[in-house]
Design a protein around this motif. Structure first.
Motif, short mmCIF file in Angstrom:
data_model
loop_
_atom_site.label_atom_id
_atom_site.label_comp_id
_atom_site.label_asym_id
_atom_site.label_seq_id
_atom_site.Cartn_x
_atom_site.Cartn_y
_atom_site.Cartn_z
N PRO A 113 7.71 -11.80 -6.52
CA PRO A 113 8.19 -10.48 -6.94
C PRO A 113 7.75 -10.09 -8.35
O PRO A 113 7.83 -8.92 -8.71
CB PRO A 113 9.71 -10.62 -6.87
N GLU A 139 1.72 -1.72 -4.34
CA GLU A 139 2.20 -2.61 -3.27
C GLU A 139 3.68 -2.39 -2.99
O GLU A 139 4.11 -2.47 -1.84
CB GLU A 139 1.94 -4.07 -3.64
N ILE A 140 4.45 -2.13 -4.02
CA ILE A 140 5.89 -1.91 -3.85
C ILE A 140 6.13 -0.66 -3.01
O ILE A 140 7.06 -0.62 -2.20
CB ILE A 140 6.60 -1.78 -5.23
N SER A 188 4.62 -10.56 -9.57
CA SER A 188 3.21 -10.20 -9.64
C SER A 188 2.85 -9.02 -8.75
O SER A 188 1.69 -8.64 -8.67
CB SER A 188 2.35 -11.41 -9.25
N ILE A 189 3.83 -8.44 -8.10
CA ILE A 189 3.57 -7.32 -7.19
C ILE A 189 3.30 -6.06 -8.01
O ILE A 189 3.94 -5.82 -9.03
CB ILE A 189 4.74 -7.12 -6.20
N THR A 190 2.32 -5.28 -7.57
CA THR A 190 1.95 -4.07 -8.29
C THR A 190 2.76 -2.88 -7.78
O THR A 190 3.39 -2.94 -6.73
CB THR A 190 0.45 -3.76 -8.12
#
Length: 134
Positions: free
Chosen positions: A3, A10-11, A5-7
């Motif tokens: 959670p 992507e979210i 490193s998610i951009t």
């Protein structure tokens, strides 16, 4: 699975509940510290094992949708047999005669071939109108 490193792009693929929960996890100081400790204390473990260990420590009552999603992703292939079967299916789907398939088509075919879903062909055909040649 990670959670932190998610951009942002992507979210946006996820539902509003998951978007909110991921944002809360990213700003949760103690969870960030736990994640850092897990990764730094056992760097010899594969990253997926560290991530699974982290998600076991995330309080499910505070982040129910995101914990469920992480569980689904981590247990997508519950055994090596299922994973091997998926690779075999992918090899069958993407052969030299079907090389022009796009990634979304392959994804849809993999979903259908590796799940227990069975489409109701009769119902799908009943909703379509036939276009006959003149």
């Amino acid at each position: 699975m990670n959670p932190f490193s998610i951009t942002f792009s992507e979210i946006q693929k996820y539902s509003c509940n998951i978007q909110l929960e991921i944002t809360e996890i990213q700003n949760h100081v103690s969870l960030k510290q736990i994640f850092t400790e897990i990764v730094s204390s056992q760097p010899q473990l594969q990253s997926s094992e560290n991530l699974i260990k982290f998600w076991k420590l995330v309080p499910k009552e505070d982040f129910p949708a995101t914990c469920d999603l992480a569980l689904q992703i981590s247990s997508r292939f519950g055994s090596t047999y299922i994973c091997e079967k998926a690779f075999s299916t992918l090899t069958y789907i993407k052969n030299k005669y079907r090389s022009s398939l796009t990634a979304p088509h392959i994804s849809d075919l993999m979903l259908l071939s590796t799940s227990d879903l069975s489409p109701d062909i009769e119902k799908l055909l009943a909703n379509k109108s036939l276009h006959r040649s003149h």
